[in-house]
Design an enzyme around this catalytic site. Structure first.
Site, PDB file in Angstrom:
ATOM      1  CG  ASP A  71      -9.047  -0.035   5.122  1.00  0.00           C
ATOM      2  OD1 ASP A  71      -8.886  -0.322   3.918  1.00  0.00           O
ATOM      3  OD2 ASP A  71      -8.315  -0.439   6.031  1.00  0.00           O
ATOM      4  CD  GLN A 118      -3.193  -4.603   6.620  1.00  0.00           C
ATOM      5  OE1 GLN A 118      -3.113  -3.640   5.881  1.00  0.00           O
ATOM      6  NE2 GLN A 118      -3.874  -5.687   6.285  1.00  0.00           N
ATOM      7  CE  LYS A 168      -3.737  -2.508   2.235  1.00  0.00           C
ATOM      8  NZ  LYS A 168      -4.424  -2.896   3.466  1.00  0.00           N
TER       9      LYS A 168
END
Ligand code: NAD
Length: 291
Positions: free
Chosen positions: A119, A96, A52
């Site tokens: 997200d 994460q 990412k």
């Protein structure tokens, strides 16, 4: 049978974003900046986060990696999140998952400002998605929708079967496919661990989205001729012939399912790269929201 290439589609999205970043720089605007929080040193999580951060650099975004020890307390992690919420330089950030067992993931997800929730996991983002209001869509389902759009796959009136009802993939996917828009307007069946006669249901699917998290679970006898199959699963399988020592496979037994399909997404090179591209799209959107 046509392969749905997540690499091809995500490359196109990333080059469009890179051009937009150039235009932002030329007009002296705010260059998008994504932060990623990594707690502990799980190998797979490290790989995902590094990918990412690298993708940010490639399109010209700023990026910050916040690495925290696995022993961090929930309170200290929530404090780090508050700092990112208040940091004007950071437009969006992700934490994460999975997190260490002593940390409540839901609490952490809800601590992220909905304005920076790239997200798309915050209840506010999910609520807006359900109401078809502009929002950050969860990155993986968003990426799948964009793949279907890119390949012009017909969805209206089709039967879409989703395997798996997780908060980050299966459940939001089922909502997106039922929305009154394109891609959408499907009749959706959401299946899960308590579903009976699963193969009877999957065999009726025009579009089959597989997010069960079991290696090569979907076999040819579960698929209708001419179906579109999207494989969300990612599994590392030991493979001594590879430099890394492993190779990736999905939730679909690709070799036997592919010949029956009109379209199929492979692993690797399918949904994975699209998830990252969607995260970048959401980060760009986060900058525009601030403006
Ligand atoms: P999860 O483990 O949270 O959910 C799995 C779901 O499968 C559950 O809802 C469960 O009810 C359902 N299930 C279990 N057994 C079943 C059965 N026999 N029949 C029907 N349903 C059953 O998984 P997840 O987070 O949604 O991830 C699924 C897979 O996708 C994993 O392999 C994960 O690594 C992968 N993934 C990939 C990406 C990507 O970017 N490509 C992103 C997220 C997840």
């Amino acid at each position: 049978m046509k392969i749905i290439s997540g690499i091809e589609v995500s490359d196109k999205i990333k080059s469009d974003i890179a051009l937009e970043v150039e235009a932002i720089k030329l007009r002296g605007g705010k260059v998008p900046h994504l932060a990623a929080v990594l707690v502990g040193n799980d190998g797979a999580s490290q790989t995902y986060v590094n990918a990412k951060v690298k993708a940010c650099e490639k399109v010209g975004f700023g990026s910050t990696l916040v690495e925290l020890p696995a022993t961090i307390s929930e309170t200290d992690l929530l404090n780090e999140i508050e700092k990112l919420n208040n940091n004007k330089e950071i437009d969006g950030f992700i934490v994460q998952l999975p997190l260490p067992k002593h940390i409540n993931e839901q609490k952490v997800t809800e601590a992220i400002s909905p304005l920076k929730d790239v997200d798309g996991f915050h209840p506010v983002s999910l609520g807006k998605m359900v109401l078809n209001l502009p929002s950050f869509l969860p990155a993986t389902p968003y990426g799948i929708v964009e793949m279907l759009r890119h390949y012009n796959i017909s969805t209206e009136g089709k039967h879409c079967v989703v395997i798996g009802r997780s908060n980050i993939v299966g459940s939001p996917m089922s909502i997106l496919m039922a929305r009154n828009t394109y891609p959408g307007n499907c009749t959706v069946t959401l299946t899960h661990s308590k579903t009976q006669n699963l193969a009877e249901i999957t065999k009726q699917a025009d579009i089959l989205i597989v997010a069960i998290g079991k290696p090569e679970f979907l076999t040819a006898n579960m698929v209708k001729e001419g179906a579109t199959v999207i494989d969300v699963g990612i599994h590392r399988i030991e493979d001594a012939t590879k430099k890394s020592g492993f190779r990736l496979i999905g939730d679909v037994k690709f070799d036997e399912v592919a010949p029956k399909c009109a379209f199929i997404s492979p692993v690797p090179g399918g949904v994975g790269p699209m998830t990252i591209a969607s995260l970048l799209k959401n980060t760009l959107l986060a900058v525009r929201r601030d403006a």
